[in-house]
Design a protein around this motif. Sequence first.
Motif, PDB file in Angstrom:
ATOM      1  N   ASP A 195       0.827  -1.574  -0.237  1.00 31.49           N
ATOM      2  CA  ASP A 195       0.430  -0.121  -0.210  1.00 31.49           C
ATOM      3  C   ASP A 195       1.073   0.806  -0.079  1.00 31.49           C
ATOM      4  N   ALA A 196       1.983   1.193   0.466  1.00 32.48           N
ATOM      5  CA  ALA A 196       2.523   2.883   0.891  1.00 32.48           C
ATOM      6  C   ALA A 196       3.678   3.054   0.155  1.00 32.48           C
ATOM      7  N   VAL A 197       4.156   1.570  -0.831  1.00 24.19           N
ATOM      8  CA  VAL A 197       4.916   1.798  -2.725  1.00 24.19           C
ATOM      9  C   VAL A 197       3.413   1.780  -3.384  1.00 24.19           C
ATOM     10  N   GLY A 198       2.718   1.978  -4.105  1.00 23.25           N
ATOM     11  CA  GLY A 198       1.151   2.857  -4.432  1.00 23.25           C
ATOM     12  C   GLY A 198       1.549   0.937  -5.515  1.00 23.25           C
ATOM     13  N   LEU A 199       1.511  -0.456  -4.492  1.00 24.55           N
ATOM     14  CA  LEU A 199       1.127  -1.933  -5.070  1.00 24.55           C
ATOM     15  C   LEU A 199      -0.234  -2.210  -5.017  1.00 24.55           C
TER      16      LEU A 199
END
Length: 200
Positions: A195-199
């Motif tokens: 979630d944090a890295v956009g995946l």
Amino acid sequence: FAYPVLMAADILIYDSDIVPVGKDQKQHVEVTRDIAIKMNETFGEGLLKLPTPRIREDTAVVPGLDGQKMSKSYDNTIQLFEELPALKKKIMGIKTDSTPVEDPKSTENSSILALYKLVASEADYQTMVADHERGGVGYGDFKKRLLQAVTDHFAPFRERRAEIVADPKYVDRVLAEGAEKARAVARKTLGRVRDAVGLG
């Protein structure tokens, strides 16, 4: 660089707080911390836990039969569950100098004393140190004491291992339960990171 990163992943995926390591592995925890700090700076504070190494100074480096660090690659190990004849052969084969029985023996860099300290009581260890310093006791006797101490110290573990080996279903059950607990923690960590890295 692959192994330290793999080790870091193993530590970070389970939200580890404390990582028990020897002195020679402290740098792996430092690499892990560096990776976690960089991830937290880049993607948000608290994303990954910062693990702390725990190094017991009294066992930070376990000496081998030859006085070097104990390692399979040095072929200087004492296998915990080794059969008694093989264990006896290894311990009685520890190299010593040619100091006569009646003379005092050096306590410095003694493989026998270093190993004995790990498995004997403090009183027995101090007795062996005194016997080294006083003289009148040969290396053969010190090796026999070490063999007995190793045998006594690991006897309960050997008994427990025999019980476990006799019940393979117990081992499978413990492995399955542990894997499920580990997977549950890992899923949370991976979800948080994705979630944090956009995946996500």
